[in-house]
Design a protein around this motif. Sequence first.
Motif, mmCIF file in Angstrom:
data_model
loop_
_atom_site.group_PDB
_atom_site.id
_atom_site.type_symbol
_atom_site.label_atom_id
_atom_site.label_comp_id
_atom_site.label_asym_id
_atom_site.label_seq_id
_atom_site.Cartn_x
_atom_site.Cartn_y
_atom_site.Cartn_z
ATOM 1 N N HIS A 284 0.858 -1.191 0.000
ATOM 2 C CA HIS A 284 0.000 0.000 0.000
ATOM 3 C C HIS A 284 0.895 1.242 0.000
ATOM 4 O O HIS A 284 1.907 1.299 0.703
ATOM 5 N N PRO A 285 0.540 2.274 -0.789
ATOM 6 C CA PRO A 285 1.433 3.448 -0.906
ATOM 7 C C PRO A 285 1.524 4.288 0.374
ATOM 8 O O PRO A 285 2.529 4.974 0.580
ATOM 9 N N PHE A 286 0.504 4.240 1.228
ATOM 10 C CA PHE A 286 0.503 5.103 2.415
ATOM 11 C C PHE A 286 0.677 4.312 3.717
ATOM 12 O O PHE A 286 1.335 4.775 4.642
ATOM 13 N N ILE A 287 0.086 3.133 3.776
ATOM 14 C CA ILE A 287 0.218 2.301 4.976
ATOM 15 C C ILE A 287 1.337 1.298 4.714
ATOM 16 O O ILE A 287 1.164 0.314 3.995
ATOM 17 N N THR A 288 2.490 1.554 5.301
ATOM 18 C CA THR A 288 3.675 0.742 5.077
ATOM 19 C C THR A 288 4.176 0.182 6.402
ATOM 20 O O THR A 288 3.780 0.660 7.479
ATOM 21 N N PRO A 289 5.051 -0.824 6.372
ATOM 22 C CA PRO A 289 5.627 -1.320 7.634
ATOM 23 C C PRO A 289 6.286 -0.214 8.459
ATOM 24 O O PRO A 289 6.212 -0.224 9.688
ATOM 25 N N GLN A 290 6.916 0.761 7.784
ATOM 26 C CA GLN A 290 7.549 1.852 8.526
ATOM 27 C C GLN A 290 6.519 2.696 9.271
ATOM 28 O O GLN A 290 6.668 2.959 10.467
ATOM 29 N N THR A 291 5.452 3.105 8.569
ATOM 30 C CA THR A 291 4.426 3.906 9.243
ATOM 31 C C THR A 291 3.711 3.079 10.301
ATOM 32 O O THR A 291 3.298 3.601 11.342
ATOM 33 N N GLY A 292 3.576 1.774 10.035
ATOM 34 C CA GLY A 292 2.952 0.899 11.025
ATOM 35 C C GLY A 292 3.766 0.823 12.300
ATOM 36 O O GLY A 292 3.224 0.900 13.408
ATOM 37 N N MET A 293 5.095 0.674 12.178
ATOM 38 C CA MET A 293 5.948 0.580 13.365
ATOM 39 C C MET A 293 6.007 1.913 14.108
ATOM 40 O O MET A 293 6.060 1.952 15.339
ATOM 41 N N ILE A 294 5.986 3.024 13.355
ATOM 42 C CA ILE A 294 5.950 4.336 14.013
ATOM 43 C C ILE A 294 4.676 4.482 14.826
ATOM 44 O O ILE A 294 4.703 4.893 15.996
ATOM 45 N N SER A 295 3.528 4.132 14.223
ATOM 46 C CA SER A 295 2.250 4.213 14.925
ATOM 47 C C SER A 295 2.244 3.301 16.140
ATOM 48 O O SER A 295 1.717 3.653 17.215
ATOM 49 N N PHE A 296 2.845 2.124 15.990
ATOM 50 C CA PHE A 296 2.928 1.148 17.073
ATOM 51 C C PHE A 296 3.662 1.731 18.280
ATOM 52 O O PHE A 296 3.179 1.672 19.418
ATOM 53 N N VAL A 297 4.838 2.304 18.043
ATOM 54 C CA VAL A 297 5.645 2.827 19.154
ATOM 55 C C VAL A 297 5.035 4.113 19.716
ATOM 56 O O VAL A 297 5.117 4.367 20.922
ATOM 57 N N VAL A 298 4.399 4.937 18.868
ATOM 58 C CA VAL A 298 3.701 6.127 19.369
ATOM 59 C C VAL A 298 2.603 5.714 20.341
ATOM 60 O O VAL A 298 2.420 6.330 21.392
ATOM 61 N N ALA A 299 1.860 4.655 19.990
ATOM 62 C CA ALA A 299 0.811 4.163 20.886
ATOM 63 C C ALA A 299 1.409 3.678 22.206
ATOM 64 O O ALA A 299 0.845 3.927 23.282
ATOM 65 N N LEU A 300 2.558 2.988 22.138
ATOM 66 C CA LEU A 300 3.243 2.563 23.368
ATOM 67 C C LEU A 300 3.605 3.758 24.229
ATOM 68 O O LEU A 300 3.399 3.758 25.457
ATOM 69 N N PHE A 301 4.155 4.784 23.592
ATOM 70 C CA PHE A 301 4.613 5.963 24.330
ATOM 71 C C PHE A 301 3.442 6.713 24.966
ATOM 72 O O PHE A 301 3.477 7.060 26.150
ATOM 73 N N ILE A 302 2.384 6.976 24.189
ATOM 74 C CA ILE A 302 1.246 7.757 24.696
ATOM 75 C C ILE A 302 0.560 7.037 25.840
ATOM 76 O O ILE A 302 0.252 7.637 26.881
ATOM 77 N N SER A 303 0.320 5.739 25.679
ATOM 78 C CA SER A 303 -0.362 5.000 26.744
ATOM 79 C C SER A 303 0.500 4.921 27.997
ATOM 80 O O SER A 303 -0.014 4.981 29.115
ATOM 81 N N SER A 304 1.827 4.801 27.839
ATOM 82 C CA SER A 304 2.718 4.780 29.008
ATOM 83 C C SER A 304 2.694 6.119 29.731
ATOM 84 O O SER A 304 2.729 6.179 30.963
ATOM 85 N N ALA A 305 2.647 7.221 28.957
ATOM 86 C CA ALA A 305 2.586 8.552 29.569
ATOM 87 C C ALA A 305 1.269 8.746 30.316
ATOM 88 O O ALA A 305 1.241 9.297 31.432
ATOM 89 N N LEU A 306 0.171 8.271 29.748
ATOM 90 C CA LEU A 306 -1.132 8.421 30.396
ATOM 91 C C LEU A 306 -1.219 7.597 31.668
ATOM 92 O O LEU A 306 -1.721 8.068 32.692
ATOM 93 N N ILE A 307 -0.722 6.373 31.619
ATOM 94 C CA ILE A 307 -0.851 5.504 32.793
ATOM 95 C C ILE A 307 0.018 5.997 33.947
ATOM 96 O O ILE A 307 -0.260 5.712 35.120
ATOM 97 N N ALA A 308 1.065 6.765 33.644
ATOM 98 C CA ALA A 308 1.887 7.343 34.705
ATOM 99 C C ALA A 308 1.064 8.250 35.619
ATOM 100 O O ALA A 308 1.351 8.386 36.811
#
Length: 466
Positions: A284-308
Amino acid sequence: MDSTRGLRRQVTACIIANQGLFLIGINLGWSSAVNEHLLSGVLGYKYTQDQLSWAVSLLDLGTVFAPLPTGYLMNKIGRKFTFLLIASLFTLSWCLKVISVQPGFLYAAQILAGVARGVGLTVTPMYSGEIAETGLHGMLSTIFKLMFYSGMLLMIIVAPYMNYTTISYMGLTFSLLFFFSLFYIPDTPYYYCAVKKEREAFQSLKWLRNQDKTENASVLNKELAMIKVAIEKVMGEDSGFRGLIMKPSNRQALFIVLGLFILQRMIGLNTIIGYGSITLPKGHPFITPQTGMISFVVALFISSALIALFIDRIGTKPLLISSSIGCGFCTSVIAVYYWCDRTNGKAAVAGFFWVPYLFFVLEAFVFSIGVGVVPTVYLSQLFPINVVGQASAASVIVASFVTFVINKAYFYVGVQFGIFMMYVFFSMSAFGCAAFTHFFAIETRKKRDAEIVPVGSVIETASARK
């Protein structure tokens, strides 16, 4: 006392000490970022899948050997000097990656980074717990994960736009920054009291609590006296691995913590990160493994910040159970996708290519609100100071060995049975984690603050009240 500035100092000290976790995150993100380059041979040497699996897995194998001597080392030279050792090992590891991409250099670099990781995972939770004042243990413990995810996020975002050598120099720069910034923070008052350095303990506590005024000395002396009494109490008991195994409350705590760390790794988040860039569907031209991994780690970061902000209000047990069930659901859906892909062909799932991307991100979010952080919080709450180093070492060894086995098995299982089988395994592990938490884990939120300190055992206190 300027409590706000005291909080800032504790957070600052915690962030500086947790730079080792930032570097661990960079290392894990590096594995995901360079996998395709190593397999393609564009760097001058073409790796086989087996060589790549070793390059990824040796990070965990190196971690296995570090925790046992770390427990002795950090009590001998202190937490701060142990952090300096971690920074030095990371520096040497990145130097080897700068020198060559050949397997021998890369394997040695990953083993050194793994040793640094093992030392860091052992000593960092203890440092965070020992500098925290009443009511801040949960929040400061979550910085551990925030720094880890920050390192991964940085690497996954910038690595595609940098060559291999530049990436390695970036890792080397952060390692040196970690080393020199450590001279700004003190060692913990608990360590100084344990080695009978009362003046240094007072100065450390004075800096951490920001009580510079003379009239506040009585407050510091009172807290210092509590620390000394608690340390003297546990130091009179069996210490080391004997104390960890022989005392019933320590055995119960060890069972809970090891069980949670094993199940945390069996849920497979580290494996997903390590291999995500070559597992996610392409085309897919817009949804790529790179954008997927970025979104994945952003979700990890945001949820970790919220749970703090909420972990000390909601409680550890509800977070663990809900997080485990959420991970189980997400990995089940991903397993179904890859099963359909294997049995019916890519054409059958072409219209659903977004499914693993969506549920990878959802899993990252639900993982970080419980399973990803609570075992580390427990590690700083459930053990007295005379055995917490050994408990931390045992946890890191067991968790790293489990991760090593899963990372090595990922390609083999994928070829022999299909990638979907790994996600079936991850899903079963997640639901198993929810069951384990329900039957064996304890809630620490409602314990009074004085009980949740690195010198006392929450389990022992709770048992005494029954």
